[in-house]
Design a protein around this motif. Structure first.
Motif, short mmCIF file in Angstrom:
data_model
loop_
_atom_site.label_atom_id
_atom_site.label_comp_id
_atom_site.label_asym_id
_atom_site.label_seq_id
_atom_site.Cartn_x
_atom_site.Cartn_y
_atom_site.Cartn_z
N PRO A 125 49.49 43.65 36.59
CA PRO A 125 48.16 44.03 36.83
C PRO A 125 47.55 43.54 38.08
O PRO A 125 47.65 42.37 38.36
CB PRO A 125 47.54 43.70 35.63
N HIS A 126 46.87 44.30 38.74
CA HIS A 126 46.25 43.90 40.13
C HIS A 126 45.37 44.84 40.82
O HIS A 126 45.15 45.92 40.28
CB HIS A 126 47.58 43.71 41.24
N GLY A 127 44.63 44.39 41.54
CA GLY A 127 43.62 45.27 42.40
C GLY A 127 43.95 45.17 43.80
O GLY A 127 45.00 44.20 44.18
N HIS A 128 43.46 46.09 44.72
CA HIS A 128 43.98 46.15 46.08
C HIS A 128 42.92 45.31 47.03
O HIS A 128 41.79 45.72 46.93
CB HIS A 128 44.16 47.48 46.66
N VAL A 129 43.23 44.39 47.99
CA VAL A 129 42.50 43.97 48.98
C VAL A 129 42.36 44.86 49.93
O VAL A 129 43.58 45.73 50.26
CB VAL A 129 42.89 42.48 49.05
N VAL A 193 41.71 47.45 38.19
CA VAL A 193 42.68 46.77 37.81
C VAL A 193 43.83 47.90 37.33
O VAL A 193 43.49 48.77 36.36
CB VAL A 193 42.68 45.60 36.85
N HIS A 194 45.00 47.95 37.74
CA HIS A 194 46.24 48.91 37.28
C HIS A 194 47.43 48.09 37.54
O HIS A 194 47.58 47.14 37.93
CB HIS A 194 46.08 50.09 38.21
N PHE A 195 48.39 48.66 36.79
CA PHE A 195 49.98 48.21 36.86
C PHE A 195 50.71 49.41 36.56
O PHE A 195 50.44 50.49 36.17
CB PHE A 195 49.91 47.20 35.63
FE LIG Z 1 48.53 49.03 42.93
#
Ligand SMILES: [Fe+2]
Length: 223
Positions: A125-129, A193-195
């Motif tokens: 899981p992460h978001g994009h900078v 947030v996605h993965f």
């Molecule tokens: Fe992504």
């Protein structure tokens, strides 16, 4: 080239002109309206050439990188440097989608990259900078297109999305994402947030991602 009636023009692939935005192409809301979904009807015509180019560039010492940690897969960066008309076409489509959804007159790609998943690959899981919006194109979901755990499914896991909090408000209990197939492109706020669930099938699963803003951001996104 600009075809009659086409705002965004077209790109020639193997002697055929492909409109950047075919007239019948519609942007649909997902169940969460901040996430939009498009299905390109000509996807199968551009898939073989783009998959072949991605697999070829897997061995490129400059563009290709095996990533560990949060993103356990191989990435091939800078779609605009692939020297591939199919890549140019979906790059133009990602920018056209951004302009339509955000209402911007310009679209500046901060970074683009293909993701090649093989058995055991994943993306935590992460978001994009550096991204007003993130765009993902599902190029090739592999031979075995099952859904559910173990099949490399793209999911959101964000307490700001009601669909992810089906038992209690703001409690993220239900990761989920749009139904996708080869040729689906989605766009969403970069910070959601996605993965990607671990891919356990044989073969390869290939997607392409973009971070896009209306105006270019200074600095190197890969530093
Ligand atoms: Fe992504």
């Amino acid at each position: 080239m600009v075809l009659p009636g086409s705002v965004e023009g077209s790109i020639a692939i193997a002697g055929h002109e492909f409109e950047v935005w075919p007239k019948a192409t519609r942007v649909e809301d997902w169940v969460e309206p901040t996430v939009k979904v498009v299905q390109f009807s000509d996807a199968e015509r551009i898939r073989p050439g783009l998959v072949a180019r991605a697999l070829d560039l897997e061995h490129d010492e400059i563009l290709s990188q095996a990533i560990g940690g949060i993103a356990g897969s191989r990435k091939i960066y800078h779609l605009d440097r692939w020297k591939c008309p199919e890549a140019d076409l979906i790059d133009a489509r990602a920018k056209a989608l951004f302009k339509r959804v955000v209402g911007a007159e310009t679209a500046a790609v901060d970074l683009s990259w293909a993701n090649i998943y093989r058995r055991g690959d994943y993306c935590l899981p992460h978001g994009h900078v550096r991204a007003t919006a993130a765009v993902v194109y599902f190029l090739d979901l592999g031979n075995d297109r099952q859904v559910g755990p173990g099949h490399g499914q793209f999911c959101f896991a964000d307490p700001r999305l009601k669909i992810c909090c089906q038992r209690e408000a703001h409690a993220m209990t239900t990761p989920c994402g749009p139904t996708v197939e080869n040729g689906t492109m989605i766009i969403f706020p970069g910070k959601l947030v996605h993965f990607v669930d671990t891919y356990r099938d044989p073969g390869t699963r290939i997607t392409v991602s973009w971070n896009i803003n209306a105006v270019a951001i200074p600095g190197d996104p890969l530093e």
